[in-house]
Each structure stands twice: as structure tokens, then as C-alpha cells.
Design an enzyme around this catalytic site. Structure first.
Site, mmCIF file in Angstrom:
data_model
loop_
_atom_site.group_PDB
_atom_site.id
_atom_site.type_symbol
_atom_site.label_atom_id
_atom_site.label_comp_id
_atom_site.label_asym_id
_atom_site.label_seq_id
_atom_site.Cartn_x
_atom_site.Cartn_y
_atom_site.Cartn_z
ATOM 1 N N ASP A 31 -19.594 15.854 48.929
ATOM 2 C CA ASP A 31 -19.599 16.523 47.441
ATOM 3 C C ASP A 31 -19.885 17.865 48.346
ATOM 4 O O ASP A 31 -20.803 18.683 47.018
ATOM 5 C CB ASP A 31 -21.268 16.235 47.188
ATOM 6 C CG ASP A 31 -21.650 14.530 47.367
ATOM 7 O OD1 ASP A 31 -20.797 14.097 47.157
ATOM 8 O OD2 ASP A 31 -22.951 14.604 47.611
ATOM 9 N N GLU A 70 -19.553 9.065 38.417
ATOM 10 C CA GLU A 70 -20.707 10.145 38.648
ATOM 11 C C GLU A 70 -19.767 11.102 39.105
ATOM 12 O O GLU A 70 -18.647 11.600 38.705
ATOM 13 C CB GLU A 70 -21.089 9.626 39.977
ATOM 14 C CG GLU A 70 -20.462 9.520 41.097
ATOM 15 C CD GLU A 70 -21.199 8.483 42.508
ATOM 16 O OE1 GLU A 70 -22.843 8.667 42.543
ATOM 17 O OE2 GLU A 70 -20.618 8.771 43.416
HETATM 18 O O1 FUB Z 1 -24.161 12.413 47.999
HETATM 19 C C1 FUB Z 1 -24.682 11.606 48.044
HETATM 20 C C2 FUB Z 1 -23.913 10.797 45.789
HETATM 21 O O2 FUB Z 1 -23.096 9.846 46.763
HETATM 22 C C3 FUB Z 1 -23.756 11.858 45.062
HETATM 23 O O3 FUB Z 1 -24.424 12.197 44.505
HETATM 24 C C4 FUB Z 1 -22.958 11.153 44.630
HETATM 25 O O4 FUB Z 1 -21.883 11.147 43.983
HETATM 26 C C5 FUB Z 1 -21.917 10.168 45.902
HETATM 27 O O5 FUB Z 1 -21.077 11.745 46.671
#
Ligand code: FUB
Length: 345
Positions: free
Chosen positions: A15, A245
Site C-alpha cells: 500500500d 478501495e
Molecule cells: O493493506 C490492507 C488492505 O489491503 C488495504 O487497506 C487495501 O487497500 C488492500 O491493499
């Protein structure tokens, strides 16, 4: 073709939120580790408990250097666990670290930590941002100095708990809640379908809120971020290019680029708008699927070239909870569109 390389082979990080401060690249990743938690659709396998900051001098070939831990979940009074994606913004010489964490009530919120230097140490505020919810903050500073936080993520990120969102709203369901008669939600995808059974419904939007002058609170109720298609209507819930997301926003030649992960359809996509609130018109795919369930990214310009930072699970041989940072150049074609990058290259 863009060549990619791994940035930090000695540890698992994911991320990446990336910024240039004082001529140097700073990477703010999530810090993956082998917690032993089983994999599930709610992201229970992501048990991150601290954050580090990395720096990088040369995105074309260099490796990133760890500047150390910037804080640990035990320093955040309101967060119990799961320090997920974060981002940083600078204002008047201070650095504001906005991060996702799960509270003792099982609800994800966004918090702020403050530092005098981009490498920290960052001191977390005692409470989450009032009215915040879900995960994956992206903090964008516009040319006039206004700061906006984009956020939201489906399934484990709980975005669907907050739909429809109105100011002052509380989650419409708990993890296994039944306030709406939805007692057995089953798997996360099933829960999504139960709530929004008609795939012709508009996709669930992410949110954006302008930040207060002190960058510690939302200055307004979060607004929906709508991605529209060719027909001028919001992308549908069944569209594989719709938001899931991992918001990341940047500005180029006066246009606002809203970029995001499509999660369960495994793409990074982008949409373009004329102002920070959108709507954003869907434009195309930035990155095709990688090894791992999905990826999460940021895009910056550095010394006249553009770069895509993201992660995949090749080094961990496909373990979706142990991800590694990568970078590659990002290019535009002659029509001003982003050239799609192959995730498996
Ligand atoms: O790293 C945890 C979660 O996985 C993140 O918040 C999402 O975007 C995905 O990458």
C-alpha cells in the site's frame, strides 16, 4: 514496456503512499508480517501493528532505505489493531500522517499523527477523526493549499456498512449485525450482494472530505466520489472497472486524476475530473492483475518522469498477506491517456 523492480527486498511492505519532500522520495507503506491469522474476505490476515517510512533516491533502479518505525499501534489510544493503508500531507512545515486503524469496537476509522519531519517520529492524536469511517485514506493538497482526504474500501474495509451515508450516520450493520434483517451475511461478497442485490445499481462510492485548517478533522461532511461512464451515469455495481478501495489522487495539467483499485476484479483504474469532488469520468486501466489478490498504489512525478508504485506477492510466492513494494515508470500515449501496464511483467 515499463520495467519494474522491487524496492525493499528485506521485508514485506504494501500500500505505498509516495511523496517528494526536500528533493527525496518518501514511501509510507503498510507493514505486512506473518501473524498466523487465517485468510478471509474481511482482511483478517492483515494484522499490521506498526508503520515505517522508507526513502528512495533513484526510482529507476535504486532500493529504498528504511528510516525506522514511525509509530506502533500501542501508541494509538483508540486503535486496537490492523493499521492499514496511510498517507501523508505537509502543511506549513508540519507533516500529517492519516492512517486507517480498527477500534476496540471493531469499526475502522481514520486517525492523524503529526511530525516536524517527513521521517517522523509521528505523534498520534488521542481520538480518530470525528465522523471518519472505513479505510485507505489518500490525502491530496491542491494548488490553492486546500487539503482533501479521499477514503473508503469495501468488504473488510467496511465501506458498505456506511451506505447510504448521511452526516451523523452510524454503521447500518455490525460485522454480523441484524438491524436490517440481514442476520446471516455469509461471505463478504454475499453480504455485498445482499445489500445491493441488483447489479444494475450504481457502484458504492468512496468519499472525500476537505480537511480543517489544522488538518486534524474533516471540515465538512464527507461527499460521495462518483465515477461516471461514457453515458454520463455512475458505473454500475457489476462493472469490473468500478471503485473498490485504494484511492489515489493527483493533478496533471489542471485535471484531477482519481485512481483506485477494483478489488475483486483485480485492476487499477483511473477517472478524470475538473475539480477535487468530481464527478470523475472513467478513462481506463492503469495496471492489469498482479500475483496476489489485488494491489494498491500511488503515482508521482519525479524529475520529469511519472512513476507507479504498487505491490505484489511474487516474492512471498503468492501469499496475499505478505506483499512487496515495486515501482515502474508510468507513461502517457499521444492522446494523453495512461498506457496500461501489465501486472505480470
Ligand atoms: O493493506 C490492507 C488492505 O489491503 C488495504 O487497506 C487495501 O487497500 C488492500 O491493499
Amino acid at each position: 514496456m515499463a520495467t519494474k523492480h522491487y524496492l525493499f527486498p528485506s521485508d514485506y511492505m504494501a500500500d505505498p503512499s509516495v511523496h517528494v519532500y526536500n528533493g527525496k522520495i518518501y514511501i509510507y507503506p503498510s507493514h505486512d508480517w506473518e501473524s498466523g491469522a487465517g485468510e478471509d474476505d474481511d482482511g483478517g490476515h492483515f494484522q499490521m501493528k506498526d508503520y515505517h517510512v522508507l526513502t528512495l533516491s533513484n526510482p529507476d533502479e535504486g532500493e529504498a532505505e528504511d528510516q525506522g518505525m514511525i509509530f506502533d499501534v500501542n501508541e494509538v489510544p483508540w486503535a486496537e489493531k490492523q493499521l492499514w493503508d496511510s498517507d501523508v500531507v505537509e502543511k506549513d512545515g508540519k507533516y500529517y500522517y492519516i492512517f486507517s486503524g480498527k477500534g476496540y469496537d471493531g469499526v475502522f476509522r481514520l486517525g492523524v499523527a503529526v511530525a516536524d519531519k517527513p521521517e517522523g517520529p509521528f505523534v498520534p492524536q488521542p481520538f480518530p477523526i470525528r465522523g471518519s469511517f472505513s479505510i485507505d485514506p489518500c490525502v491530496f493538497k491542491d494548488d490553492d493549499g486546500s487539503i482533501y482526504t479521499y477514503f473508503g474500501g469495501l468488504w473488510g474495509g467496511q465501506l458498505q456498512w456506511w451506505q447510504p451515508f448521511e452526516p451523523g450516520f452510524e454503521p447500518i450493520i455490525g460485522k454480523h449485525g441484524d438491524e436490517n434483517g440481514l442476520t446471516d451475511m455469509g461471505s463478504a461478497p454475499t453480504r455485498q450482494h445482499e445489500l445491493f442485490a441488483n447489479p444494475d445499481m450504481p457502484a458504492l462510492p468512496s468519499f472525500v472530505a476537505k480537511m480543517s485548517d489544522d488538518v486534524l478533522q474533516f471540515a465538512e461532511a464527507p461527499r460521495r466520489v462518483v465515477v461516471i461512464g461514457e453515458d454520463g451515469k455512475p458505473l454500475k455495481a457489476s462493472d469490473p472497472h468500478r471503485f473498490f478501495e485504494a484511492s489515489w489522487v493527483f493533478k496533471k495539467e489542471g485535471k484531477y486524476y482519481f485512481t483506485y483499485s477494483t478489488g475483486d476484479s483485480h485492476l487499477l483504474c483511473y477517472a478524470v475530473g475538473d475539480n477535487p469532488y468530481g464527478p470523475f469520468k472513467y478513462e481506463g486501466v492503469i495496471l492489469t492483475p498482479v500475483v496476489g489478490w489485488t494491489t494498491h498504489h500511488s503515482i508521482i512525478e519525479f524529475k520529469g518522469k511519472w512513476y507507479l508504485f504498487h505491490h505484489d506477492s511474487v516474492p512471498s510466492e503468492g501469499k496475499t498477506w505478505l506483499r512487496s513494494l515495486k515501482v515502474c515508470e508510468l507513461e502517457w500515449d499521444e492522446n494523453g491517456k495512461i498506457k496500461t501496464i501489465e501486472g505480470l511483467d
